[in-house]
Design an enzyme around this catalytic site. Structure first.
Site, PDB file in Angstrom:
ATOM      1  N   ASP A 108       0.817  -1.213   0.000  1.00 24.06           N
ATOM      2  CA  ASP A 108       0.000   0.000   0.000  1.00 24.06           C
ATOM      3  C   ASP A 108       0.846   1.257   0.000  1.00 24.06           C
ATOM      4  O   ASP A 108       0.331   2.360   0.174  1.00 24.06           O
ATOM      5  CB  ASP A 108      -0.957   0.008   1.204  1.00 24.06           C
ATOM      6  CG  ASP A 108      -0.211  -0.027   2.529  1.00 24.06           C
ATOM      7  OD1 ASP A 108       1.026  -0.134   2.517  1.00 24.06           O
ATOM      8  OD2 ASP A 108      -0.884   0.045   3.585  1.00 24.06           O
ATOM      9  N   CYS A 109       2.159   1.111  -0.188  1.00 26.66           N
ATOM     10  CA  CYS A 109       3.042   2.270  -0.175  1.00 26.66           C
ATOM     11  C   CYS A 109       4.314   1.904  -0.925  1.00 26.66           C
ATOM     12  O   CYS A 109       4.714   0.737  -0.930  1.00 26.66           O
ATOM     13  CB  CYS A 109       3.362   2.659   1.268  1.00 26.66           C
ATOM     14  SG  CYS A 109       4.566   3.999   1.419  1.00 26.66           S
ATOM     15  N   CYS A 450       7.189  10.372   4.529  1.00 26.35           N
ATOM     16  CA  CYS A 450       5.943   9.799   3.982  1.00 26.35           C
ATOM     17  C   CYS A 450       4.873  10.863   3.758  1.00 26.35           C
ATOM     18  O   CYS A 450       4.219  10.898   2.718  1.00 26.35           O
ATOM     19  CB  CYS A 450       5.419   8.707   4.907  1.00 26.35           C
ATOM     20  SG  CYS A 450       6.273   7.133   4.712  1.00 26.35           S
ATOM     21  N   ASP A 492     -10.870  25.885 -31.736  1.00 24.79           N
ATOM     22  CA  ASP A 492     -11.353  25.764 -33.105  1.00 24.79           C
ATOM     23  C   ASP A 492     -12.772  26.333 -33.151  1.00 24.79           C
ATOM     24  O   ASP A 492     -13.457  26.399 -32.123  1.00 24.79           O
ATOM     25  CB  ASP A 492     -11.339  24.299 -33.523  1.00 24.79           C
ATOM     26  CG  ASP A 492     -11.853  24.098 -34.929  1.00 24.79           C
ATOM     27  OD1 ASP A 492     -11.502  24.919 -35.792  1.00 24.79           O
ATOM     28  OD2 ASP A 492     -12.613  23.142 -35.157  1.00 24.79           O
ATOM     29  N   THR A 494     -15.538  25.625 -35.789  1.00 21.81           N
ATOM     30  CA  THR A 494     -16.606  24.710 -36.173  1.00 21.81           C
ATOM     31  C   THR A 494     -16.611  23.472 -35.284  1.00 21.81           C
ATOM     32  O   THR A 494     -15.632  22.745 -35.207  1.00 21.81           O
ATOM     33  CB  THR A 494     -16.463  24.291 -37.638  1.00 21.81           C
ATOM     34  OG1 THR A 494     -16.364  25.462 -38.439  1.00 21.81           O
ATOM     35  CG2 THR A 494     -17.647  23.448 -38.078  1.00 21.81           C
ATOM     36  N   ASP A 690     -11.902  18.859 -31.659  1.00 22.78           N
ATOM     37  CA  ASP A 690     -12.722  17.650 -31.644  1.00 22.78           C
ATOM     38  C   ASP A 690     -11.901  16.374 -31.518  1.00 22.78           C
ATOM     39  O   ASP A 690     -12.443  15.287 -31.475  1.00 22.78           O
ATOM     40  CB  ASP A 690     -13.610  17.577 -32.887  1.00 22.78           C
ATOM     41  CG  ASP A 690     -12.806  17.548 -34.183  1.00 22.78           C
ATOM     42  OD1 ASP A 690     -11.582  17.307 -34.119  1.00 22.78           O
ATOM     43  OD2 ASP A 690     -13.397  17.769 -35.255  1.00 22.78           O
TER      44      ASP A 690
END
Length: 797
Positions: A108-109, A450, A492, A494, A690
């Protein structure tokens, strides 16, 4: 600003753009060889020019709208682009082609990750490692037929690895056992009793005090001491080693109660930190829970419930009212409304009918629909969102890379200072030996960074998960930090500032014709055309409730328009060029058309021979939220610049309507790139497009932001940030959220550094105890974790 520009230039070089990211770390001394491979092979430029002369040629197949929709539905990638948030990869040997996922509950670390790296460094066939600390998963690249050597090596450093099958979700991190909880509670009682016995004895560290302290250490401190021994045996400098040295040192100088209490408090701290980090993982698990595990699939004459992972693309699936859509698909039967908030962030339900696309994870409202799946479970938009957020957990932001470098220097320096202080203070007569050694032990506890290093990953993961729930997909810490620094946004026109669909804005009627007469005749000539301008004419006629007669003898005039017979009259509908060729325009009519053009409108003219009967002004309409969004950008201090391939007149007109302060029209793709490069000399530039036609510009900007990404595979790959629906206000939400995350991150770092420096000074003055140091370390870690988790609640707006 300079640090962001340095990062930007390092990422781009001279070619393009890449969001560098690698795995988070809270181990002060982890030294890793990080592979970052970012490829942006843009093999083609997309011409973004738009011809607003509006030649009404009805053989149009190249309209931008059609091309865009076609590219989306066909899922055509615009460029080869590696995911922006590249996980941390630790090179250990020759490159392997296989990939396995191992869940390691004890990991976990990065303290544990460093041990795993050392353990696997000697295993032949292991190529690279990637760590996901939130889900406690190790991604292993290798060329092994059997993972037994890997599991055995991990077991030698006190951890157990379980292989996950392809597509299997990582299990929820297991909490401590009931027995472990009881042992820890008894350890605390014994430690408190030891302290009490010392106080009652007037500070005399007698036999009872030592026995009670030793009992506390044996009951609850052995796991930490065991990890400290493993660190020593593997020559790894980590927090468990530091705590073990501090505890043993305290016992050797007779501070038994403090040795026991420090070990007990540290065990409590580790559990609290694990619980807090598990909360960060809940955000990702909540995303994973959005997709149903099963689907009702048509099988022969009936329906059968099948796991979504087994449903083939092209299958027919039934979704009843109130159920979540199991897979991406296209409706083939039924009508209903769908809540797509989990995917796009759109809060209002959308009505959908046959032919419309629905996304996995969206909620069916009030009707039963049948759909044909368009992707496997692993290829759905929701799955890609989850994968991106999961990968981003291991991504390393620029701030995280700096903190890691700082921590790698900070810990050895503090250790050296502690050793020098333990010896030097007594020799200089500043403190007695006993007190100097004790203060040096306090410094050892302070040497753990930590809280400092864990501040970034918790903050970043919380911010990314909240953004994903809001329909904003940020691909790691690097683009998140870049979004916080953006001061110029290029857009942009359009499809970004506008809807991408032309509409009739005004009707001019001449020669005794009325507006409705002109519109009715134009609709008759355009009734069977699929051209975007024809759709605009028909939509306007339908909106006004008009019926139109059937046109006869309809023929196209290539490059000019269309001709036909309507109610006994030979009419033409086409461009200004057609009218000029036929000598149909008077000076007054030409002036009116010039005014329309200056306002950004194209014109369709209705002609009868050499007479102009009327004109329909057509223009792409700004998005309804565009003006408000741009006003918010201005309030945030962000400069908006329009870059359009359309004519300067049209660009200027849209700029006036939306409030864009600076607009440039008539730009070729290379012109857009040149504008972005020029703007980058003055600040940090984002490009919004887009994700398909704007790929080169998105890649060259410091931050590429793709709109409408839920409908485009390439948009999910091209940009560092993907707005899942076509709403510009999400852009403002992104910038506000990123800035809030940056403030939280800076606050966390400031808190951690301030507390460390304060207690180091107190220790040097002989005013700090081991208790105080542990409380400070634990408290600081919990504070920065809790502060970072605030970002997971909601996205700033």
């Amino acid at each position: 600003m300079s640090s962001f520009k340095q990062y930007r230039r390092a990422a781009h070089g001279k070619a393009g753009h890449s969001h560098q990211a690698s795995g988070g770390s809270c181990d002060a001394v982890a030294e890793m060889s990080v592979q970052r491979q970012h490829a942006h092979d843009h093999d083609h430029d997309h011409d973004h020019d738009h011809d607003h002369d509006h030649d009404h040629d009805h053989d149009h197949g190249n309209s931008r709208d059609q091309a865009r929709q076609g590219e989306r539905s066909a899922s055509v990638c615009a460029c080869s682009h590696e995911a922006a948030a590249a996980p941390r990869q630790v090179t250990l040997g020759a490159g392997g082609q296989r990939q396995s996922r191992l869940q390691i509950q004890a990991m976990d670390c990065p303290t544990e990750a460093r041990l795993i790296e050392k353990a696997l460094a000697g295993v032949a066939g292991v190529a690279a490692l990637e760590f996901n600390f939130i889900e406690r998963v190790l991604l292993l690249r290798h060329d092994l037929d059997d993972l037994s050597p890997v599991k055995a090596a991990i077991a030698k450093v006190g951890m157990r690895a379980e292989e996950l099958t392809e597509g299997e979700a990582a299990g929820t991190p297991a909490g401590p056992s009931r027995r472990a909880n009881w042992l820890l509670a008894l350890s605390g009682v014994a430690a408190a009793a030891s302290e009490g016995a010392g106080w009652l004895g007037g500070g005399d560290q007698g036999y009872a005090v030592a026995v009670l302290a030793l009992a506390s250490i044996l009951l609850g401190g052995l796991p930490t001491l065991k990890k400290g021994w493993i660190a020593l045996s593997t020559r790894t400098l980590n927090i468990h080693f530091l705590m073990s040295v501090a505890v043993i040192g305290a016992a050797l100088i007779g501070q038994w109660p403090e040795a026991a209490m420090v070990l007990f408090l540290f065990a409590i701290a580790e559990r609290l930190e694990a619980m807090s980090l598990a909360r960060a993982g809940e955000a990702v698990r909540a995303l994973m829970a959005l997709a149903p595990e099963t689907a009702w699939v048509a099988m022969g004459e009936g329906w059968q419930e099948r796991p979504v992972a087994e449903v083939a693309q092209g299958s027919r699936v039934r979704v009843r009212a109130g159920e979540r859509v199991p897979l991406d698909g296209r409706i083939v039967s039924g009508h209903s409304s769908f809540n797509e908030a989990p995917i796009t962030g759109e809060s209002l339900p959308l009505d959908k009918s046959p032919g419309d696309v629905v996304f996995a994870g969206s909620i069916n409202g009030n009707g039963v629909v049948e759909l044909e799946t368009t992707a496997l479970a692993s290829g759905s938009v929701l799955s890609r969102i989850i994968a991106t957020v999961r990968d981003a957990q291991a991504s390393k932001a620029p701030t995280q890379r700096f903190i890691d470098r700082f921590a790698a220097v900070y810990t050895p320096i503090v250790l050296l200072l502690a050793a020098v202080f333990a010896v030097g203070a007594p020799l200089l007569g500043l403190l007695p030996w006993h007190q100097a050694v004790y203060s040096a032990l306090v410094m050892l506890v302070i040497a753990c960074p930590c809280a400092l290093v864990i501040a970034t990953p918790v903050t970043v993961v919380s911010a990314l998960a909240a953004a994903a729930r809001h329909g904003v997909l940020v691909k790691g810490g690097a683009p998140l930090e870049m979004a916080a620094a953006v001061d110029t946004i290029c857009l942009d026109k359009t499809g970004t500032l506008t809807l991408g669909e032309p509409a009739v804005t005004r009707i001019l009627a001449w020669r005794g014709f009325g507006e409705l007469d002109v519109l009715q005749a134009a609709a008759a000539l355009d009734a069977h055309s699929t051209h975007p301008l024809a759709r605009a004419v028909l939509a306007e006629a339908q909106a006004r409730g008009l019926a139109w007669p059937e046109a006869e003898q309809v023929q196209e005039l290539p490059g000019r328009g269309v001709t036909g017979r309507v109610d006994g009259r030979d009419l033409q509908l086409g461009s200004r060029r057609l009218a000029e060729e036929q000598g149909a325009l008077s000076a007054e009519q030409a002036a009116q058309l010039d005014a329309l053009s200056a306002a950004g409108n194209g014109a369709l003219l209705l002609l009868q021979g050499d007479r102009a009967l009327g004109a329909l002004a057509v223009a792409d309409q700004p998005r309804p939220e565009a003006a408000a969004a741009l006003a918010r950008l201005q309030a945030l201090g962000v400069r908006a610049v329009m870059l359009s391939g359309d004519s300067p007149q049209v660009a200027a007109a849209v700029a006036r309507q939306t409030g864009v302060s600076e607009a440039h029209g008539g730009l070729l793709p290379e012109d857009k790139l040149a504008r972005i490069v020029a703007l980058q000399e003055k600040g940090v530039v984002a490009m919004v497009g887009d994700g398909v036609n704007d790929a080169p510009a998105l890649a060259r900007a410091d931050l590429g932001i793709a709109m409408g990404a839920a409908g485009s595979d390439s948009a999910l790959e091209t940009a560092g940030v993907a707005l899942m629906d076509d709403r510009l206000d999400k852009l403002c939400d992104l910038l506000a959220h990123a800035r809030r995350a940056a403030r939280v991150l800076k606050a966390n770092i400031a808190i951690a550094l301030t507390v460390k420096l304060l207690f180091f000074a107190l220790a040097a003055a002989g005013m700090a105890s081991l208790w105080m140091a542990v409380f400070a370390d634990v408290g600081t870690s919990l504070i920065v974790i809790a502060n970072g988790l605030r970002l997971a609640r909601k996205m700033a707006a």
